[in-house]
Scaffold this active site. Structure first.
Site, PDB file in Angstrom:
ATOM      1  N   LYS A 161       0.791  -1.262  -0.013  1.00 30.53           N
ATOM      2  CA  LYS A 161      -0.001  -0.005  -0.013  1.00 30.53           C
ATOM      3  C   LYS A 161       0.857   1.433   0.076  1.00 30.53           C
ATOM      4  CE  LYS A 161      -3.930   2.083   2.634  1.00 30.53           C
ATOM      5  NZ  LYS A 161      -4.841   1.671   3.951  1.00 30.53           N
ATOM      6  N   SER A 180      -9.729   1.832   3.033  1.00 23.88           N
ATOM      7  CA  SER A 180      -8.844   2.649   2.157  1.00 23.88           C
ATOM      8  C   SER A 180      -7.943   1.711   1.343  1.00 23.88           C
ATOM      9  CB  SER A 180      -8.177   3.822   2.741  1.00 23.88           C
ATOM     10  OG  SER A 180      -7.296   3.130   3.964  1.00 23.88           O
ATOM     11  N   SER A 204     -10.085  -0.589   7.162  1.00 24.81           N
ATOM     12  CA  SER A 204      -9.359  -0.645   5.808  1.00 24.81           C
ATOM     13  C   SER A 204      -8.865  -1.690   5.099  1.00 24.81           C
ATOM     14  CB  SER A 204      -8.598   0.549   5.770  1.00 24.81           C
ATOM     15  OG  SER A 204      -9.156   1.843   5.505  1.00 24.81           O
TER      16      SER A 204
HETATM   17  N1  GLN Z   1     -12.973   3.969   6.516  1.00 29.07           N
HETATM   18  C1  GLN Z   1     -12.360   4.281   7.626  1.00 29.07           C
HETATM   19  C2  GLN Z   1     -12.216   5.625   7.655  1.00 29.07           C
HETATM   20  O1  GLN Z   1     -12.605   6.490   6.635  1.00 29.07           O
HETATM   21  C3  GLN Z   1     -11.497   3.465   8.067  1.00 29.07           C
HETATM   22  C4  GLN Z   1     -10.252   3.737   7.334  1.00 29.07           C
HETATM   23  C5  GLN Z   1      -9.014   2.916   7.669  1.00 29.07           C
HETATM   24  O2  GLN Z   1      -9.042   1.964   7.923  1.00 29.07           O
HETATM   25  N2  GLN Z   1      -7.906   3.572   7.439  1.00 29.07           N
HETATM   26  O3  GLN Z   1     -11.434   5.957   8.561  1.00 29.07           O
END
Ligand code: GLN
Length: 492
Positions: free
Chosen positions: A82, A157, A181
């Site tokens: 990532k 994400s 995410s």
């Molecule tokens: N969707 C969640 C957020 O926007 C989780 C993001 C993540 O786990 N990095 O914070």
């Protein structure tokens, strides 16, 4: 599709066997991975590459394997990272304009460990800007697309990492999980995603979003592949003060296909008809029936503070983000505004030009909840509710070994469907954020399709008991064909 590309679609175990039996070389495998990424470029899953470096690493691996000396199960295996996990000499942008030209001078601990194990890094994956989002749409590279249906989101994400594994670019990808995410994109893309307990994997070299919640973990096509990658990455690291002092637990040897005698809890608050799509609920109920038949004991449990998890998460996560992101000031890292008139102008313009809308929203929210006069009412209260959420789990885990839920309330939504509505986007995380708030290990694995799109099943474990969720997940896979489903285009 070449023979090597076909082999690449398999699990880590089958790839290992093919390499060790000399049916193909690591170089051929990595070439196949690069070829597949070329063909799948439109998915925007992998957004930066260094082919030359990957091919050189593959040649070295080929030589070791030819000499009968592979370093580990990952020797010569293509791995995708990532864009928030730093790799020496490569861009680590977090999909943000503010880090657009940031090249890391060092390797993250996970990169160092996987490199030492012989893994070949073939590309860096698209993500939501600074890992804030659930759709991989808030990215300077544009949205990533779901290999099952390119008009849909691959989740976020870590959507690029999940899509890369689903599209057959590599058998392993790394992501980060702050509130879901890894698990939500795994569920949207029909692959396995694993978030270990907080502290299990070093975060040295993971660009911070919310430090009390962030955790690195693997994506793979099977649970046992995730377990293998986990074993190589986990274990103490003196450079991360939140890293557990213990060595990596031996989880692979615990995957014996048995669930008889294990107790699986179903939280009643997660199985409400409203808010969950009927297709998701149906697949999850079928999965429960499979585990029941395999001899697991299914019991109801309760997590009464579930209704507060989203609010708590979005207070804690934004507060920590506003503090972590203060370092991007145009002076030390990344983008710097041109010709500032004074220091304040430099800060203001570097940050307003460098950050996207969602990141700004979170910084504003986080700064507000930490500000004098509001700290106790918002941030302090969220921390207290977080304790209640953790206690819910302690009580529930007194009655069961593992908790089972859907991973996400729905299957992959359309690109653009939620991007204008932050609250609707935040609700995608309703089943995943509690594991981060409580520091628990959590796994998402495919449990079938609904209207042609993958559905994910989530397993939550007691703190540091990764082994039990991996064991149940692996047993489920052995009893079902769902992990073998691939997106329509990926087989050709
Ligand atoms: N969707 C969640 C957020 O926007 C989780 C993001 C993540 O786990 N990095 O914070």
């Amino acid at each position: 599709m070449s023979q090597a590309e076909k082999v690449l679609s398999g699990s880590l175990r089958t790839l290992r066997e093919a390499l060790d039996r000399k049916e193909l070389t690591a170089s051929e495998l990595v070439e196949a991975s690069l070829a597949r990424m070329d063909r799948g470029k439109d998915l925007a899953a992998v957004v930066t590459r260094n082919d030359e470096k990957a091919l050189r690493a593959a040649e070295e691996a080929s030589r070791r394997i030819a000499a009968g000396k592979p370093r580990s199960v990952l020797d010569g295996i293509p791995v995708v990272l990532k864009h928030n996990i730093v790799e020496q000499g490569e861009l680590a942008t977090c999909s943000s304009r503010i880090l657009e030209n940031f090249v890391s001078p060092y390797d993250a601990t996970v990169v160092e460990r996987l490199r030492a194990a012989g893994a070949v890094f073939v590309g860096r994956a698209n993500m939501d800007e600074f890992a804030m989002g659930s759709s991989t749409e808030s990215s300077i590279y544009g949205p990533a697309h779901n290999p099952w249906d390119p008009t849909r989101s691959c989740g976020g994400s870590s959507g690029g990492s999940a899509a890369a594994v689903a599209a057959g670019f590599a058998p392993i990808a790394l992501g980060s999980d702050t509130g879901g995410s890894i698990r939500q994109p795994a569920s949207f893309c029909g692959v396995v995603g694993f978030k270990p307990s907080y502290g299990r994997i070093s975060r040295w070299g993971l660009i911070a979003f919310a430090s009390s919640l962030d955790q690195i973990g693997p994506f793979a096509r099977t649970v046992s592949d995730c377990a293998a990658a986990f074993e190589l990455m986990a274990g103490h690291d003196a450079r991360d003060s939140t890293s557990l002092p213990e060595p990596a637990p031996k989880v692979c040897e615990r995957l014996d296909g048995e669930v008889a005698g294990m107790t699986i809890g179903l939280p009643k608050e997660y199985f409400v008809e409203q808010g969950v799509s009927p297709g998701v609920l149906a697949r999850v109920r079928e999965a429960i029936a499979v585990l029941d038949k395999a001899g697991a004991k299914i019991v109801p449990v309760s997590l009464p503070h579930t209704t507060h998890t989203i609010a708590t998460y979005y207070l804690v996560a934004t507060a920590e983000a506003s503090s972590n992101l203060a370092r991007y000031d145009g002076v030390r890292y990344g983008r710097r505004a041109k010709d500032p008139v004074d220091l304040e102008d430099l800060y203001r313009r570097s940050r307003s030009e460098g950050f996207g809308a969602e990141v700004k929203r979170r910084i504003l929210l986080g700064t507000y909840v930490l500000s004098a006069g509001y700290y106790d009412a918002y941030y302090g209260k969220a921390q207290r509710v977080r304790t209640l959420i953790r206690r819910d789990f302690e009580l529930a885990f007194a009655q069961c070994d593992v908790i089972l839920t859907p991973t996400a309330p729905e299957t992959a939504f359309r690109l653009g469907e939620k991007s204008g509505d932050p609250l609707a986007m935040y609700l995608s995380d309703v089943y995943t954020v509690s594991a981060n708030l409580a520091g628990l290990p959590a796994l998402s694995l495919p449990c079938g399709l609904s209207d042609g799109l993958p559905v994910g099943l989530q397993l939550l474990g007691k703190p540091f008991d990764e082994a039990s969720i991996l064991r149940v997940g692996d047993a489920f896979e052995r009893a079902t064909p769902h992990h073998r489903l691939v997106p329509p285009g990926a087989a050709s």
